[in-house]
Design an enzyme around this catalytic site. Sequence first.
Site, PDB file in Angstrom:
ATOM      1  NE  ARG A  92     -23.234 -17.083 -19.597  1.00 31.75           N
ATOM      2  CZ  ARG A  92     -21.932 -16.885 -19.588  1.00 31.75           C
ATOM      3  NH1 ARG A  92     -21.186 -17.256 -18.573  1.00 31.75           N
ATOM      4  NH2 ARG A  92     -21.349 -16.269 -20.613  1.00 31.75           N
ATOM      5  CG  ASP A 130     -21.337 -13.047  -4.803  1.00 32.31           C
ATOM      6  OD1 ASP A 130     -20.201 -13.405  -4.456  1.00 32.31           O
ATOM      7  OD2 ASP A 130     -21.542 -12.375  -5.822  1.00 32.31           O
ATOM      8  CB  THR A 152     -16.349 -15.242   0.550  1.00 29.89           C
ATOM      9  OG1 THR A 152     -15.366 -14.370  -0.034  1.00 29.89           O
ATOM     10  CG2 THR A 152     -17.454 -14.366   1.087  1.00 29.89           C
ATOM     11  CG  ASP A 154     -13.632 -11.912  -1.521  1.00 28.57           C
ATOM     12  OD1 ASP A 154     -12.411 -11.960  -1.274  1.00 28.57           O
ATOM     13  OD2 ASP A 154     -14.128 -12.395  -2.559  1.00 28.57           O
ATOM     14  CG  ASP A 156     -17.959 -10.280  -1.383  1.00 28.57           C
ATOM     15  OD1 ASP A 156     -18.096 -11.434  -0.934  1.00 28.57           O
ATOM     16  OD2 ASP A 156     -17.583 -10.053  -2.545  1.00 28.57           O
ATOM     17  NE  ARG A 198     -16.060 -11.506  -5.319  1.00 29.25           N
ATOM     18  CZ  ARG A 198     -17.296 -11.891  -5.541  1.00 29.25           C
ATOM     19  NH1 ARG A 198     -17.636 -12.314  -6.742  1.00 29.25           N
ATOM     20  NH2 ARG A 198     -18.200 -11.881  -4.603  1.00 29.25           N
TER      21      ARG A 198
END
Length: 390
Positions: A92, A130, A152, A154, A156, A198
């Site tokens: 995208r 991710d 990361t 994070d 996560d 996040r």
Amino acid sequence: MHYSSALPMSPDSIRRIGILTGGGDCPGLNAVIRVVAKTAMLQFGIEVIGIEDGFQGLIENRLRPLSFRDVSGILTRGGTILGSNNRCNPKRYCTSMAADGSPVFSDVTPTCIETIRKNKIDALIVIGGDGTMSCAAPLVEAGINVIGIPKTIDNDLFGTEITFGFLTAVATATEALDRLHSTADSHHRVMVCEVMGRNAGWIALTSGVASGSDVILIPEIPYEEDAIAEYVKQRMSGGPGFAIVVVAEGAKPLGGAQSVARIDPTSPDPIRLGGIGQRVADMIAAKTKAEVRMTSLGHILRGGMPIAADRILATNFGYHAVSILMEGATGRLVVRENNVFSDVDLLVSAGRQRLIPTNHALITAARALGTSFGDRLGHTHGGVGPSSVI
Ligand code: F6P
């Protein structure tokens, strides 16, 4: 859309690998680049090609061969020598802007495949979180041999109990919270500190516990304003006369929404969180009449040298990635689970986040010593959940 690839899959035919770093930078990226490149060169005689600025470099054919010299002396360096990008998703990809200013997207996966083929790259090492793994997924589906390495601050990424970069961010946040203690104590203030992460509260939880913070607000436990205010009032009047509140950027009030700082529609993860620290600080000031100050650590948590534990983790992850690649693995993400390095299907982890279970052992332990999570639940015996963090 289905793309085709005629890349060699057998480990014997791997002569040249590409390496890219995607998403937000974090401490330890260079440590991974170093071990991957050195192991590939020294142990397998493989050429290593650095891809610049994450998937952007694949789209724009910006690659450069990495020499042994290029990857020497970078173990301790923050950031990434290859450059990174958290606004570029080949599936995208923003190719232009419409008349009304909105982005126009196209799928440029075939361009990436063409770059890989043209440069005779037999396998790709993709270092990211991710978002980066979901960008890599269409390449895996097209038959490109991709091995992911979990990065990361994070912490996560689904499928691994730890990502490199996280421990350094926790060390930085802990030091900052320790320093805020001095002013809180001397001026009898409430010091609120917002940290990144996040939608997951891993950084807030672990740095909050490590620094002995009084209130820890994480996205996984929506907070109640009055519960925080009552707790803070008690500390201000009946106790030490100051309070430290650590707030994850994704924290939200019960029944309320997260604080969004900005939206970047071109990014794989368009929402940028931020602002909850000030919201919480204003609320505490209004409800308690205490003197309150807010500090937001922001990108400071992503910068600087990796701590020793992250250098070791990065080295283990990078070595494991090259090892499994040369044993014939394809489309895998290297992970650590129960302290053991292994690998999982990259497509299963792509785009999935790992949040903190609310019965996590560290939450239970923190509650036992009187830490508030901004809710009305006190310490509960038993039912202690998983503990793996560090
Ligand atoms: O994923 C890493 C991270 O630092 C998050 O903690 C934070 O929400 C986000 O990236 C910030 O992104 P940017 O660098 O685009 O502001």
